[in-house]
Design a protein around this motif. Structure first.
Motif, PDB file in Angstrom:
ATOM      1  N   GLU A  83      -5.927   1.764  -6.743  1.00 57.49           N
ATOM      2  CA  GLU A  83      -7.250   1.780  -7.349  1.00 57.49           C
ATOM      3  C   GLU A  83      -7.293   2.721  -8.546  1.00 57.49           C
ATOM      4  O   GLU A  83      -8.055   2.503  -9.495  1.00 57.49           O
ATOM      5  CB  GLU A  83      -8.303   2.159  -6.311  1.00 57.49           C
TER       6      GLU A  83
ATOM      7  N   ARG B  70      -5.637  12.856  -4.235  1.00 62.95           N
ATOM      8  CA  ARG B  70      -6.970  13.434  -4.080  1.00 62.95           C
ATOM      9  C   ARG B  70      -7.882  12.522  -3.279  1.00 62.95           C
ATOM     10  O   ARG B  70      -9.038  12.278  -3.619  1.00 62.95           O
ATOM     11  CB  ARG B  70      -7.581  13.747  -5.428  1.00 62.95           C
ATOM     12  N   GLY B  71      -7.269  11.914  -2.259  1.00 58.72           N
ATOM     13  CA  GLY B  71      -8.037  11.064  -1.359  1.00 58.72           C
ATOM     14  C   GLY B  71      -8.268   9.663  -1.867  1.00 58.72           C
ATOM     15  O   GLY B  71      -8.881   8.851  -1.163  1.00 58.72           O
ATOM     16  N   ALA B  72      -7.788   9.321  -3.088  1.00 57.31           N
ATOM     17  CA  ALA B  72      -8.022   7.977  -3.645  1.00 57.31           C
ATOM     18  C   ALA B  72      -6.730   7.175  -3.595  1.00 57.31           C
ATOM     19  O   ALA B  72      -5.625   7.709  -3.691  1.00 57.31           O
ATOM     20  CB  ALA B  72      -8.522   8.080  -5.074  1.00 57.31           C
ATOM     21  N   SER B  73      -6.863   5.840  -3.437  1.00 59.20           N
ATOM     22  CA  SER B  73      -5.706   4.938  -3.414  1.00 59.20           C
ATOM     23  C   SER B  73      -5.029   4.914  -4.791  1.00 59.20           C
ATOM     24  O   SER B  73      -5.698   4.867  -5.837  1.00 59.20           O
ATOM     25  CB  SER B  73      -6.156   3.523  -3.039  1.00 59.20           C
ATOM     26  N   VAL B  74      -3.697   4.936  -4.780  1.00 61.54           N
ATOM     27  CA  VAL B  74      -2.941   4.888  -6.045  1.00 61.54           C
ATOM     28  C   VAL B  74      -3.230   3.585  -6.774  1.00 61.54           C
ATOM     29  O   VAL B  74      -3.383   3.565  -8.000  1.00 61.54           O
ATOM     30  CB  VAL B  74      -1.426   5.048  -5.763  1.00 61.54           C
TER      31      VAL B  74
ATOM     32  N   ALA C 207      -1.915   9.274  -0.893  1.00 62.93           N
ATOM     33  CA  ALA C 207      -3.103   9.121  -1.727  1.00 62.93           C
ATOM     34  C   ALA C 207      -3.139  10.268  -2.719  1.00 62.93           C
ATOM     35  O   ALA C 207      -2.501  11.304  -2.530  1.00 62.93           O
ATOM     36  CB  ALA C 207      -4.353   9.105  -0.864  1.00 62.93           C
TER      37      ALA C 207
ATOM     38  N   GLU D 136       0.834  -1.196   0.000  1.00 58.45           N
ATOM     39  CA  GLU D 136       0.000   0.000   0.000  1.00 58.45           C
ATOM     40  C   GLU D 136       0.874   1.254   0.000  1.00 58.45           C
ATOM     41  O   GLU D 136       1.828   1.376   0.759  1.00 58.45           O
ATOM     42  CB  GLU D 136      -0.902   0.000   1.226  1.00 58.45           C
TER      43      GLU D 136
END
Length: 273
Positions: A258, A252-256, A250, A246
């Motif tokens: 994903e 903009r708040g999103a997982s790389v 992040a 992991e």
């Protein structure tokens, strides 16, 4: 009254050799000519005759490419060597060639020792090969000048003359590259020696390789069970992302991971099917 010709009239001529275009010359420009032990053994006979001046001029001839042609065959080597006269001199070095009976003894002994056969099949001259010839009452290399027949059409009274010496040096370099030419002088060329060794050791001679175009239908053939593995469930194209640790940040708040997943899925199925 008739003038008596001077027996050494030729010494008054210009002794500088005529240049030869495309002549045979040795690559070694200075120092020792022989690079392998076998060509060194061949040269040792002529170099121990004590005719240093003619040997030196012979090396110069060999390095300058004064040899017009050189033919090596059973029993000797014949060369055309360009000197100071318009017509090249004919220089010949002869050694006794062995017959079938003698070669049968030698080849039987060579085939009986795997190390000898392996070296020859690899294109090298095994060091112990002289002992094999000795045990058969033969000699691979000329031992003394008496084992050689040397003649040249030049007027020089010395044997070997510089033209013969030049041939020795060119031969030595040829022997470096192809030791089988030494055996050819004794009566057996490369193909005959190798074929006889393979026959004695039960190794078939290599055969021709079929063109790749004739093998395309069978070249890429799946082994047992491979077809079933290929036809089985396919690994998802984004499965690699599940093995990635992991990311500590992040976007903009999103997982790389994903964010990357749609791209991996699109690469596996570019048509969206």
């Amino acid at each position: 009254m008739t003038d008596t010709p001077d027996p050494f009239w030729w010494q008054d001529e210009d002794t500088r050799p005529r240049r030869v275009e495309g002549g045979i010359q040795i690559r070694n420009r200075r120092g020792k000519v022989a690079r392998t032990w076998w060509s060194g053994r061949f040269l040792s006979v002529v170099e121990c005759l004590g005719i240093g001046g003619r040997l030196s001029r012979g090396r110069s001839y060999a390095r300058a490419g004064q040899i017009v042609s050189l033919d090596v065959d059973a029993g000797g080597a014949v060369a055309q060597v360009q000197g100071s006269r318009p017509q090249p001199y004919r220089a010949r070095i002869g050694v006794p060639a062995y017959g079938k009976t003698e070669w049968t003894q030698v080849l039987d002994a060579l085939a009986a020792d795997a190390s000898y056969a392996a070296a020859l099949l690899a294109g090298e001259m095994p060091r112990g090969i002289e002992d094999v010839f000795d045990r058969a009452g033969l000699s691979l290399f000329p031992a003394t000048a008496r084992d050689l027949v040397m003649d040249c059409s030049c007027p020089d009274f010395a044997v070997p003359c510089k033209h013969l010496a030049a041939v020795f040096y060119v031969l030595a370099e040829r022997f470096d590259a192809d030791p089988f030419q030494i055996l050819a002088l004794r009566g057996r060329d490369r193909e005959t020696v190798l074929d006889d060794l393979r026959a004695r050791r039960g190794s078939p001679a290599p055969t021709g390789v079929a063109p790749l175009a004739d093998l395309l239908d069978t070249y890429f053939v799946a082994g047992p069970g491979l077809g079933e593995r290929i036809a089985g469930p396919r690994t998802p194209s984004d499965a690699l992302l599940d093995q990635v640790p992991e990311f500590p940040v992040a976007v903009r708040g999103a997982s790389v991971v994903e964010l990357l997943r749609p791209a991996y899925q699109a690469l596996a199925d570019p048509d969206g099917e």
